[in-house]
Design a protein around this motif. Structure first.
Motif, PDB file in Angstrom:
ATOM      1  N   GLN A  36       0.493  -1.146  -0.053  1.00  0.00           N
ATOM      2  CA  GLN A  36      -0.063  -0.084   0.281  1.00  0.00           C
ATOM      3  C   GLN A  36       1.113   1.130   0.246  1.00  0.00           C
ATOM      4  N   THR A  37       2.362   1.081   0.374  1.00  0.00           N
ATOM      5  CA  THR A  37       2.568   2.060   1.200  1.00  0.00           C
ATOM      6  C   THR A  37       3.696   2.689  -1.206  1.00  0.00           C
ATOM      7  N   ALA A  38       2.760   1.857  -2.099  1.00  0.00           N
ATOM      8  CA  ALA A  38       4.029   2.210  -3.186  1.00  0.00           C
ATOM      9  C   ALA A  38       2.761   3.423  -3.513  1.00  0.00           C
ATOM     10  N   ILE A  39       1.535   3.300  -3.435  1.00  0.00           N
ATOM     11  CA  ILE A  39       0.814   3.449  -4.092  1.00  0.00           C
ATOM     12  C   ILE A  39       0.768   5.102  -3.682  1.00  0.00           C
ATOM     13  N   ASP A  40      -0.165   5.660  -4.646  1.00  0.00           N
ATOM     14  CA  ASP A  40       0.063   7.705  -5.009  1.00  0.00           C
ATOM     15  C   ASP A  40      -1.452   7.741  -4.892  1.00  0.00           C
ATOM     16  N   GLU A  41      -1.693   9.432  -4.904  1.00  0.00           N
ATOM     17  CA  GLU A  41      -3.136  10.109  -4.705  1.00  0.00           C
ATOM     18  C   GLU A  41      -3.505   9.310  -6.073  1.00  0.00           C
ATOM     19  N   ASN A  42      -2.962   8.781  -7.442  1.00  0.00           N
ATOM     20  CA  ASN A  42      -4.126   8.227  -8.802  1.00  0.00           C
ATOM     21  C   ASN A  42      -4.885   6.463  -8.640  1.00  0.00           C
ATOM     22  N   GLY A  43      -4.081   6.068  -6.785  1.00  0.00           N
ATOM     23  CA  GLY A  43      -4.565   4.559  -6.624  1.00  0.00           C
ATOM     24  C   GLY A  43      -3.099   4.168  -7.280  1.00  0.00           C
ATOM     25  N   HIS A  44      -2.523   3.423  -8.303  1.00  0.00           N
ATOM     26  CA  HIS A  44      -1.739   3.194  -8.595  1.00  0.00           C
ATOM     27  C   HIS A  44      -0.405   3.458  -8.199  1.00  0.00           C
ATOM     28  N   VAL A  45       0.659   2.504  -8.441  1.00  0.00           N
ATOM     29  CA  VAL A  45       1.752   2.390  -7.700  1.00  0.00           C
ATOM     30  C   VAL A  45       2.505   3.855  -8.172  1.00  0.00           C
ATOM     31  N   ASN A  46       3.135   4.350  -7.340  1.00  0.00           N
ATOM     32  CA  ASN A  46       3.722   6.089  -7.499  1.00  0.00           C
ATOM     33  C   ASN A  46       5.348   4.798  -8.539  1.00  0.00           C
ATOM     34  N   ASN A  47       5.668   7.039  -9.758  1.00  0.00           N
ATOM     35  CA  ASN A  47       6.634   6.902 -10.660  1.00  0.00           C
ATOM     36  C   ASN A  47       7.458   5.781  -9.616  1.00  0.00           C
ATOM     37  N   VAL A  48       8.283   6.540  -8.369  1.00  0.00           N
ATOM     38  CA  VAL A  48       9.063   6.756  -7.687  1.00  0.00           C
ATOM     39  C   VAL A  48       9.706   5.569  -7.023  1.00  0.00           C
ATOM     40  N   ALA A  49       8.342   4.337  -6.650  1.00  0.00           N
ATOM     41  CA  ALA A  49       8.314   3.704  -6.580  1.00  0.00           C
ATOM     42  C   ALA A  49       9.326   2.330  -7.270  1.00  0.00           C
ATOM     43  N   TYR A  50       9.540   2.598  -9.148  1.00  0.00           N
ATOM     44  CA  TYR A  50       9.601   1.025  -9.899  1.00  0.00           C
ATOM     45  C   TYR A  50      11.240   1.916  -9.706  1.00  0.00           C
ATOM     46  N   VAL A  51      11.420   2.736 -10.226  1.00  0.00           N
ATOM     47  CA  VAL A  51      13.014   3.686  -9.273  1.00  0.00           C
ATOM     48  C   VAL A  51      13.878   3.115  -8.514  1.00  0.00           C
ATOM     49  N   GLN A  52      12.921   2.683  -7.244  1.00  0.00           N
ATOM     50  CA  GLN A  52      13.710   2.033  -6.287  1.00  0.00           C
ATOM     51  C   GLN A  52      13.560   0.378  -5.966  1.00  0.00           C
ATOM     52  N   TRP A  53      12.386   0.767  -6.973  1.00  0.00           N
ATOM     53  CA  TRP A  53      12.471  -1.424  -7.257  1.00  0.00           C
ATOM     54  C   TRP A  53      13.819  -1.709  -8.297  1.00  0.00           C
TER      55      TRP A  53
END
Length: 135
Positions: free
Chosen positions: A15-32
């Motif tokens: 859930q911590t990877a979800i942004d205000e649009n309700g899906h995975v935030n782009n920053v999470a992908y960079v971290q992964w």
């Protein structure tokens, strides 16, 4: 053509990877992307020869193409491989695919630069490190 076999792992989107649009935030992908790159490099034995020569890898650039959204609780397979190794740089590619239907959600790549750990200046990739990628 990849010079290393594909390395993969499956994660469940927190859930911590979800942004205000309700899906995975782009920053999470960079971290992964960074996390799996380090995990893969360690798994193929890259840390020791890199440390012996007093060097490290730094990201020069990231390219990410978002194809479909991912949501909390979904299982995603992250795949990575080293596409090439050049004089002081290496191109690593990534794919994120939803496990339930196999659809590719995101594609990415990072251009990594081999640098002296003390000075931060690029340096030629030694043969011992190149061998890690091609073994």
């Amino acid at each position: 053509m990849p010079i290393t076999p594909t390395y993969s792992k499956t994660i469940t989107v927190p859930q911590t990877a979800i942004d205000e649009n309700g899906h995975v935030n782009n920053v999470a992908y960079v971290q992964w992307m960074q996390d799996i790159a380090v995990e893969h490099y360690t798994a193929i034995g890259g840390a020791s020869p890199m440390q012996k020569v007093g060097a490290t890898w730094v990201a020069r650039s990231h390219l990410i193409e978002y194809l479909l959204p991912a949501f909390a609780g979904e299982e995603i397979e992250i795949r990575t491989w080293v596409e090439n190794v050049r004089r002081v740089r290496s191109l690593r590619k990534y794919e994120f695919a939803r496990k339930s239907d196999g659809k590719v959600l995101v594609r990415g790549e990072t251009d990594w630069v081999f640098v002296d750990a003390q000075t931060g200046r690029p340096r030629p990739i030694p043969e011992a490190v190149i061998k890690v990628f091609t073994a």
